[in-house]
Design an enzyme around this catalytic site. Structure first.
Site, PDB file in Angstrom:
ATOM      1  N   GLY A  86     -26.317  -0.283   8.848  1.00 22.42           N
ATOM      2  CA  GLY A  86     -27.142   0.348   7.809  1.00 22.42           C
ATOM      3  C   GLY A  86     -28.537  -0.235   7.730  1.00 22.42           C
ATOM      4  N   ILE A 135     -41.306  -8.956  -1.804  1.00 16.29           N
ATOM      5  CA  ILE A 135     -42.180 -10.135  -1.610  1.00 16.29           C
ATOM      6  C   ILE A 135     -43.505  -9.906  -2.342  1.00 16.29           C
ATOM      7  CG2 ILE A 135     -43.300 -11.632   0.081  1.00 16.29           C
ATOM      8  CD1 ILE A 135     -41.394 -10.458   2.208  1.00 16.29           C
ATOM      9  N   ASP A 192     -44.350   2.527  10.794  1.00 10.61           N
ATOM     10  CA  ASP A 192     -44.066   1.948   9.478  1.00 10.61           C
ATOM     11  C   ASP A 192     -44.888   0.657   9.275  1.00 10.61           C
ATOM     12  OD1 ASP A 192     -41.965   1.668   7.093  1.00 10.61           O
ATOM     13  OD2 ASP A 192     -42.105  -0.282   8.075  1.00 10.61           O
ATOM     14  N   LYS A 207     -45.949   3.574   1.073  1.00 10.19           N
ATOM     15  CA  LYS A 207     -46.880   2.951   2.035  1.00 10.19           C
ATOM     16  C   LYS A 207     -47.728   3.986   2.750  1.00 10.19           C
ATOM     17  CE  LYS A 207     -42.738   3.098   4.474  1.00 10.19           C
ATOM     18  NZ  LYS A 207     -41.459   2.478   4.685  1.00 10.19           N
ATOM     19  N   GLU A 214     -32.406   3.327   9.966  1.00  8.99           N
ATOM     20  CA  GLU A 214     -32.099   4.658   9.482  1.00  8.99           C
ATOM     21  C   GLU A 214     -31.552   5.521  10.615  1.00  8.99           C
ATOM     22  OE1 GLU A 214     -35.529   6.161   7.418  1.00  8.99           O
ATOM     23  OE2 GLU A 214     -35.916   4.142   6.684  1.00  8.99           O
ATOM     24  N   GLY A 243     -34.666  -2.673   0.673  1.00  7.52           N
ATOM     25  CA  GLY A 243     -33.432  -2.687  -0.132  1.00  7.52           C
ATOM     26  C   GLY A 243     -33.742  -2.404  -1.586  1.00  7.52           C
ATOM     27  N   LYS A 264     -48.227  -0.373   6.658  1.00  2.31           N
ATOM     28  CA  LYS A 264     -48.281  -1.595   5.847  1.00  2.31           C
ATOM     29  C   LYS A 264     -49.507  -2.438   6.233  1.00  2.31           C
ATOM     30  CE  LYS A 264     -43.282  -1.411   5.270  1.00  2.31           C
ATOM     31  NZ  LYS A 264     -41.997  -1.729   5.889  1.00  2.31           N
ATOM     32  N   GLU A 283     -47.195  -2.662  -5.490  1.00  2.00           N
ATOM     33  CA  GLU A 283     -46.639  -3.916  -4.966  1.00  2.00           C
ATOM     34  C   GLU A 283     -45.498  -3.677  -3.979  1.00  2.00           C
ATOM     35  OE1 GLU A 283     -47.671  -7.381  -5.686  1.00  2.00           O
ATOM     36  OE2 GLU A 283     -46.487  -7.305  -3.865  1.00  2.00           O
TER      37      GLU A 283
HETATM   38  N1  HSE Z   1     -37.887   0.787   7.138  1.00  4.23           N
HETATM   39  C1  HSE Z   1     -38.524  -0.404   6.639  1.00  4.23           C
HETATM   40  C2  HSE Z   1     -38.043  -1.602   7.431  1.00  4.23           C
HETATM   41  C3  HSE Z   1     -38.242  -0.684   5.203  1.00  4.23           C
HETATM   42  O1  HSE Z   1     -37.212  -1.493   8.335  1.00  4.23           O
HETATM   43  O2  HSE Z   1     -38.532  -2.685   7.144  1.00  4.23           O
HETATM   44  C4  HSE Z   1     -39.043   0.132   4.252  1.00  4.23           C
HETATM   45  O3  HSE Z   1     -40.403  -0.142   4.335  1.00  4.23           O
END
Ligand code: HSE
Length: 433
Positions: free
Chosen positions: A190, A139, A204, A108, A193, A305, A208, A132
């Site tokens: 888990g 998704i 993040d 990303k 991170e 995942g 996206k 993708e």
């Molecule tokens: N760290 C991201 C999340 C997943 O928590 O959705 C990977 O893009």
């Protein structure tokens, strides 16, 4: 029937996602070959960690430590980049495309910052560049934007694209716990991170959003123009107050048309509790798209995942392989145009929620509303919930009608100078959706 040769794949990076992809490539050979039109052969894995072959049952011979081997090899058709991060992944992708190799990536950050340049290089070299898995894990999103929704003028995208923060916010809302406690739980399970800074801080989701904005609005998005803020300032009482007003709180990535510009921003948002996005809980992602022809569509599923992500990565590989086998050009058909179409954050107009601690005495609300009025901010409701007689303070929550962000920022500076305002504890934007 002529038997087609195998499509040879090099995998760069065999961490969690890479291992998931390698596992599917080796365990679903028949299905994948049927879909692709020829076998898909994992013939090279590039990683520093050579020990992974043991646990994955891969031939140790295919492991190499230099990416050059993959990019320079005439035998490799498709490079799957799953290293993550901007560098060296960007350099490797660029080099592979420049040599005419097809590339599939889940990256990303690279696509958000360098997508237009890389798509253009891919086009020049008749190479495929598919991504993708870069947004929303498994998704289907990128492909629908590139194919199924292309007849639409997209009006808006409202997206929950970070599972870590959505899990934390769901926990804060339902279990009435504070941010730090919810984060610890997410880490223990888990979901978050060890260093969740990019998730918590909204970066993040901003990566996206840059990708979705570019696809939805045909724009070469300058990533630096995307506004983002995270969830750490939210308190459990914000969820309680929001619920009393009929709202949920979500971290949304928002892109919407605003006259000739596009708003693109990531921040916590109050959304109506009955809206579909308000009901998306836990680590799930959901992307709500509004188009002029299709109306509203909602994509929902697992945004992360190894299994879900490999679904997207391998679909990209199969699509490229199908084109190779039918001698169709894999080059991206469309490279977005340079624009500076992102609306500055100061100019957006939306509704606002404020929570502040004030002195519990006569005339306080009058002083606050006078400042709001001076900035053309119209108050829609006020709630005084708790007061503390020991220090004569009260907590008030104010909701406004639509106001301009720059006016709200100015009003907050002025409010902070009032003696009767002890603290502006939080302010959150509101979206009608
Ligand atoms: N760290 C991201 C999340 C997943 O928590 O959705 C990977 O893009």
């Amino acid at each position: 029937m002529v038997k087609k040769r195998a499509i040879n794949i090099a995998l760069l990076g065999i961490g969690t996602i890479g291992s998931g992809v390698a596992r599917v490539l080796t365990s679903k050979k028949k299905t994948l070959a049927r879909q692709a039109g020829s076998p898909l052969a994992l013939t090279m894995v590039v990683d520093k960690d050579m020990a992974r072959h043991g646990t994955l049952g891969l031939d140790p011979e295919i492991f190499v430590t230099s990416y050059k081997k993959a990019i320079d090899s005439d035998d490799i058709d498709i490079v799957i980049e799953l290293i993550g991060g901007e560098y060296p992944a960007y350099d490797y992708i660029k080099e592979a495309l420049s040599k005419g190799k097809h590339v599939v990536t889940a990256n990303k950050e690279v696509m958000a910052k360098h997508g237009t340049e890389l798509l253009s290089i891919a086009q020049q070299h008749h190479a495929g560049l598919r991504f993708e898995a870069s947004v929303g894990g498994g998704i289907p999103l990128i492909s629908p934007f590139q194919r199924d929704l292309v007849a639409n003028d997209i009006q808006a995208i409202y997206a929950i694209v970070n599972g870590t923060t959505n899990y934390i916010l769901s926990k804060m809302a339902h279990d009435k716990i504070d941010f730090g406690v919810a984060l610890k739980q997410a880490q223990k399970l888990g979901y978050a991170e060890a260093n969740p800074a990019n998730d918590i801080g909204g970066l993040d989701a901003a990566y996206k959003l840059a990708i979705l904005t570019s696809l939805g609005f045909d724009m070469d998005v300058n990533f630096d123009e995307i506004y983002f803020e995270g969830i750490a300032k939210l308190k459990s009482r914000d969820f309680r107050y929001a619920a009393e007003f009929g709202y949920a709180i979500k971290l949304l990535a928002i892109a919407k048309r605003s006259n000739s510009l596009v708003e693109a921003r990531v921040h916590p948002v109050l959304i109506p509790a009955e809206s579909l996005l308000a009901k998306v809980d836990g680590v799930y992602n959901a992307i709500y798209v509004s188009g002029d022809l299709v109306g509203n569509v909602l994509f929902y599923g697992q945004g992360a995942g190894p299994s879900a992500t490999s679904s997207a990565v391998i679909a990209d590989v199969i699509n490229i392989a199908q084109n190779i086998n039918t001698r169709r050009d894999n080059a991206p058909r469309f490279v977005p145009e340079k624009t500076s179409g992102i609306k500055p954050m100061a100019d957006i107009e939306t509704r606002y929620y404020f929570r502040m601690s004030v002195l519990d005495q006569a005339g306080v609300l009058a002083q606050i509303s006078s400042i709001m009025g001076s900035q053309s901010i119209s108050i829609s409701s006020v709630m005084q919930q708790e007061s503390d007689p020991s220090n004569r303070t009260a907590e008030i929550v104010i909701m406004t009608h639509k106001a301009r962000e720059s006016a709200v920022q100015k009003a907050m500076k002025m409010l902070n100078k009032l003696k009767v305002v002890k603290e502006i504890s939080n302010f959150i934007r509101i979206e009608a959706i």
